[in-house]
Design an enzyme around this catalytic site. Structure first.
Site, short mmCIF file in Angstrom:
data_model
loop_
_atom_site.label_atom_id
_atom_site.label_comp_id
_atom_site.label_asym_id
_atom_site.label_seq_id
_atom_site.Cartn_x
_atom_site.Cartn_y
_atom_site.Cartn_z
N CYS A 1 4.46 -3.15 5.76
CA CYS A 1 4.94 -2.98 4.39
C CYS A 1 5.36 -4.33 3.79
CB CYS A 1 6.06 -1.93 4.33
SG CYS A 1 6.41 -1.40 2.64
N HIS B 1 3.29 2.60 6.20
CA HIS B 1 4.27 2.67 7.29
C HIS B 1 3.63 3.37 8.49
CE1 HIS B 1 7.83 1.13 5.23
NE2 HIS B 1 7.31 1.68 4.15
N GLU C 1 4.90 3.87 11.28
CA GLU C 1 5.91 4.69 11.95
C GLU C 1 6.18 6.01 11.24
OE1 GLU C 1 8.13 2.35 8.87
OE2 GLU C 1 6.41 1.99 10.19
#
Length: 200
Positions: free
Chosen positions: A78, A182, A184
């Protein structure tokens, strides 16, 4: 044995990256210690925030020059990816320059004059996937994005996405990788990219 350093600086979202790595059975260290970062097998540079406040913090601690000198696999996520570019329109900020690319603000309207909502937020699909880091990720896989600025398409683009215009969803040059989305928060596809990175 893998030793993963997550670069500590004044940009949020480090905890969710730690949890994602824990799910993969990897314990990472959040640190701004130059020696620990140098000795790590892999380095992750996450971030949520603004380029013009993050860069001075990195420069004050010498982390900018340190990161440029690293030779192990390095992943920016990001804001981390945007800071790896040459320049950001966010606060007219000179960035790290691993990628010779400009980061620009999404336009206010598209070609048809329709208003574009920023930030670009939510799930969107990737295309033109390249690089070992994308192994096992389907063309048109959906990833989770939150950003108001984008990196231009370039020779370093290893995945693209469309939101009002085509932009770089992922970049690579040598040992340096960056993803705008992202990993994650991107379910199985994001986890696969983290696995691929850790396997480098």
């Amino acid at each position: 044995m893998k030793t993963v350093a997550i670069i500590k600086y004044n940009a949020g979202n480090i905890r969710s990256v730690l949890f994602a790595l824990e799910r993969l059975g990897v314990a990472a260290t959040v640190t701004d210690d130059h020696e620990l970062i140098r000795q790590s097998s892999h380095v992750i540079f996450p971030g949520v925030g603004a380029a013009n406040s993050a860069m001075p913090y990195l420069q004050e601690r010498g982390l900018d020059q340190l990161m440029l000198s690293l030779t192990q696999p390095f992943l920016g996520i990001c804001l981390g990816m945007q800071l790896m570019c040459r320049h950001s329109e966010e606060g007219d900020t000179k960035c790290l320059g691993m990628f010779d690319i400009a980061v620009r603000k999404f336009p206010a309207t598209d070609d048809d004059g329709q208003r574009i909502k920023t930030p670009h937020m939510g799930w969107n699909s990737l295309y033109n996937l390249q690089s070992p880091i994308m192994k096992g990720v389907d063309e048109n896989a959906f990833m989770y994005f939150v950003h108001s600025y984008y990196a231009e398409i370039s020779s370093h683009t290893i995945a693209a996405c469309n939101y009002a215009l085509p932009f770089s969803a992922a970049l690579q040059k040598d040992n340096f990788f960056g993803v705008q989305f992202h990993t994650e928060k991107s379910a199985a596809a994001g986890e696969q990219i983290l696995k691929n990175f850790l396997a480098l």
